[in-house]
Each structure stands twice: as C-alpha cells, then as structure tokens.
Enzyme design. Structure first.
Site, PDB file in Angstrom:
ATOM      1  N   SER A 176      -3.691  -0.485  14.746  1.00  9.84           N
ATOM      2  CA  SER A 176      -4.430   0.742  15.044  1.00  9.84           C
ATOM      3  C   SER A 176      -4.797   0.763  16.523  1.00  9.84           C
ATOM      4  CB  SER A 176      -5.702   0.812  14.206  1.00  9.84           C
ATOM      5  OG  SER A 176      -6.574   1.841  14.652  1.00  9.84           O
ATOM      6  N   TYR A 231     -13.443  -3.728  11.404  1.00 15.09           N
ATOM      7  CA  TYR A 231     -12.144  -3.054  11.378  1.00 15.09           C
ATOM      8  C   TYR A 231     -11.367  -3.333  12.660  1.00 15.09           C
ATOM      9  CZ  TYR A 231      -8.587   0.571  10.917  1.00 15.09           C
ATOM     10  OH  TYR A 231      -7.385   1.235  10.834  1.00 15.09           O
ATOM     11  N   GLY A 266      -0.906   7.833   1.401  1.00 17.45           N
ATOM     12  CA  GLY A 266      -0.996   7.864   2.855  1.00 17.45           C
ATOM     13  C   GLY A 266       0.312   7.586   3.567  1.00 17.45           C
ATOM     14  N   ILE A 267       0.212   6.933   4.733  1.00 20.43           N
ATOM     15  CA  ILE A 267       1.406   6.669   5.522  1.00 20.43           C
ATOM     16  C   ILE A 267       2.310   5.651   4.835  1.00 20.43           C
ATOM     17  CG2 ILE A 267       0.279   7.297   7.690  1.00 20.43           C
ATOM     18  CD1 ILE A 267       0.180   4.305   8.365  1.00 20.43           C
ATOM     19  N   GLY A 268       1.739   4.818   3.961  1.00 23.52           N
ATOM     20  CA  GLY A 268       2.565   3.881   3.204  1.00 23.52           C
ATOM     21  C   GLY A 268       3.510   4.610   2.272  1.00 23.52           C
ATOM     22  N   GLY A 314       0.810  -1.214   0.000  1.00 24.26           N
ATOM     23  CA  GLY A 314       0.000   0.000   0.000  1.00 24.26           C
ATOM     24  C   GLY A 314       0.842   1.261   0.000  1.00 24.26           C
ATOM     25  N   ALA A 315       1.932   1.249  -0.770  1.00 25.43           N
ATOM     26  CA  ALA A 315       2.889   2.356  -0.726  1.00 25.43           C
ATOM     27  C   ALA A 315       2.506   3.522  -1.637  1.00 25.43           C
ATOM     28  CB  ALA A 315       4.276   1.855  -1.110  1.00 25.43           C
ATOM     29  N   ASN A 316       1.392   3.427  -2.324  1.00 32.86           N
ATOM     30  CA  ASN A 316       1.063   4.474  -3.290  1.00 32.86           C
ATOM     31  C   ASN A 316       0.438   5.717  -2.663  1.00 32.86           C
ATOM     32  OD1 ASN A 316      -1.160   2.348  -3.173  1.00 32.86           O
ATOM     33  ND2 ASN A 316      -2.266   4.097  -4.035  1.00 32.86           N
TER      34      ASN A 316
END
Length: 315
Positions: free
Chosen positions: A147, A174, A34-36, A30-32
């Site tokens: 989280s 979640y 946000g925090i990623g 998920g590096a594309n």
C-alpha cells in the site's frame, strides 16, 4: 509468465492485455472480494486455473461461481499458522503464480490465533509463511500487495515489539504491515537471485480502490471518511487490481513495485512506482526476515525444512 511482446504502453494497459495464461496455475489469497476477486477473475478469463485461497469456503465458492474460467476454492486463514501449513502441505503440483493479496486494514486492536497483532500477523507473517512453504512449487513469480500507506504511521518496523503492545493504533499497525510487505519482497528477491532461481518477487499497490476493506476501520470517523472517498475519489476494484495483474504478467525486474500512475498514485494505469527509503533498506529487510522466521517457525523456502509447527507462538 512474463512476455516480451509489443505490449501496450503502461498508460493504456488493462486486463484485456493479459497474455494467454492457458496451462498456468495461480493462487490468489483473499480472492472472494475486492481487488483479489477482480484479479482472480481476470486471470481466469485469460486462461489460468485460479485457486481461491479464502477463510470462508461458502463465500469463496459463491465468488468462484461468478467467474468464467477454471477455478477451485481452498480454505486458508492467514491469521492462523496451522491453517497456512495445512494449505501448503496439501499443495502437490507446480504453481506458476502466487498472489499475496489478502489483508485486513485499520482494525481495533486484536490478535491472531498465534498471538500476533492482527494486521502484522495477517498481512505479513501469514504471507511470509505461506510463500516460503509453497516456494518449492513456484515456477514464475510471487506478487505481494502492499500500500502507498507503507509510508504512514511511524514509517518503520518496530523491531523491539512488532505487536505494538501499549502503543497500538490502527494506522500505525497497518502502515507497519504494509512496509513489511515491501521489505519481504526485497529480501525474497535477494535470496532468489542468490540461489540462482528464475522466480521473481514483486510488489504492487492498488492506489485508492473502493472495496469493503475500509468498512472494518476501527475509527467511526475514519469509516465515514472512507465511505465518502470510495464514492467520490476512489477507482473501482477492477482498476485497483491492475497493478497486481501488471506485476503478475509483464517482464519486470525482480523487487519491482507497481502502482497507479495518477496524482498521488491514487488511481490510474499501472506503472513502476517508488517506495520509502526504509522500504528500500536491505539491512532492515534482512532483519525483518530473520525475525519473521523466528516468529513463524518457517524458514527460507529453499532451505531444508521448516521448524515444527507451533514454533514462535506468543502469548
């Protein structure tokens, strides 16, 4: 990757304090965005070769192009175990750091390609399978992003039905998936220690970080509240990535959990934080591991071989 240096105190620690990571390879799911993305960018600037593991190659490529450093982009859909296996099967080199960052948050009820509840399937099962399949290549550590909301929902893993059929709520699902991230880290570290491995498993949480993750919340009122929170309460994605980066680079004990040091762990500098009693329960961690093996068909990464693809598929 850990350094025993005269590093700044946690209260002042930021991404500029990362050690030189030249010659290291990191995979960030998920590096594309946000925090990623913030974590991937910081690791690349510190000298690491960073693999953007993303669902959408076009978006991933655009994100990687914004980074100053060595990167590559590979497709990975954590909601599809076949994609997870394909990614792992194509990996043929040492891997210093695996950052299990990607996730979905408070979605309307839906299923992964293998029939699992989407949040549990993506946030936990996808990363469980990926980690075990890549583990023979990992040389330093695995960092899984959880989280503070792991304490929410019912505060338990619904072992009788992790898919929450008939009792689904976005928040319950979640919270369960984020609790699973912590239990996974706990049991992974136990197994690594028992195997005599120097690889460490750690977890982190970003606090309240303003990203696009919240925009997919199922409840319109919740989305409005999150827009307000993102604007007035949250820290930015670069600050939200600091606990991940701290866990990825500092000399911390296995199974450590890192989060912000501010009020309610919502924002601040990275530090070691606590977790719920359930998230610290070794028996629950073992039970979840066994169930995850059954559901994914992927066994302990140091074991002989995983079961055939398609094992554990549910209708």
């Amino acid at each position: 990757m850990a350094e025993k240096t005269d590093a700044p105190k946690a209260r002042t620690w930021n991404a500029t304090h990362l050690p030189d990571l030249s010659g290291r390879t990191a995979v960030v799911t998920g590096a594309n965005s946000g925090i990623g993305f913030a974590a991937a960018d910081a690791l690349a600037r510190a000298g690491a070769h960073v693999v953007f593991a993303v669902r959408d190659l076009e978006r991933g490529g655009a994100a990687a192009a914004r980074v100053s450093g060595s990167t590559e982009v590979r497709r990975l859909d954590l909601a599809d175990l076949a994609s997870v296996r394909e990614f792992a099967d194509s990996w043929d080199r040492p891997l210093d750091l695996l950052i299990n960052n990607a996730g979905v948050m408070m979605l309307p009820e839906q299923r992964t390609k293998d029939g699992f509840e989407m949040q549990f399937g993506t946030n936990h099962l996808g990363h469980f399978a990926l980690t075990n399949l890549l583990l023979p290549h990992v040389r330093d550590r695995v960092v899984t992003v959880s989280s503070g909301l792991h304490r929410g929902g019912d505060g338990i893993i619904h072992f009788d039905d992790v898919n929450l059929r008939g009792r689904y709520s976005p928040t319950r699902a979640y919270a369960q998936s984020k609790l699973a991230n912590l239990l996974f880290t706990l049991e992974l570290q136990r197994r690594l220690t028992e195997a005599g491995s120097s690889v460490r498993a750690l977890a982190a949480h970003p606090g309240y970080a303003a990203t696009n993750l919240q925009s997919h919340a199922a409840n319109p009122l919740a989305r409005i509240g999150m827009v307000f929170g993102n604007k007035f309460l949250a820290q930015d994605d670069k600050s939200g990535a600091l606990p991940t980066l701290y866990a990825a680079s500092q000399d911390l004990p296995g199974a450590a959990y890192v989060g912000p040091d501010g009020l309610g762990e919502m924002r601040g500098a990275p530090t070691l934080v606590g977790r719920s009693a359930v998230a610290s329960d070794p028996e629950a961690a073992r039970r979840l591991w066994t169930l995850s093996e059954e559901l994914t068909g992927v066994e302990w990464g140091f074991a002989s071989a995983a079961r055939p693809a398609g094992a554990g598929k549910v209708g």
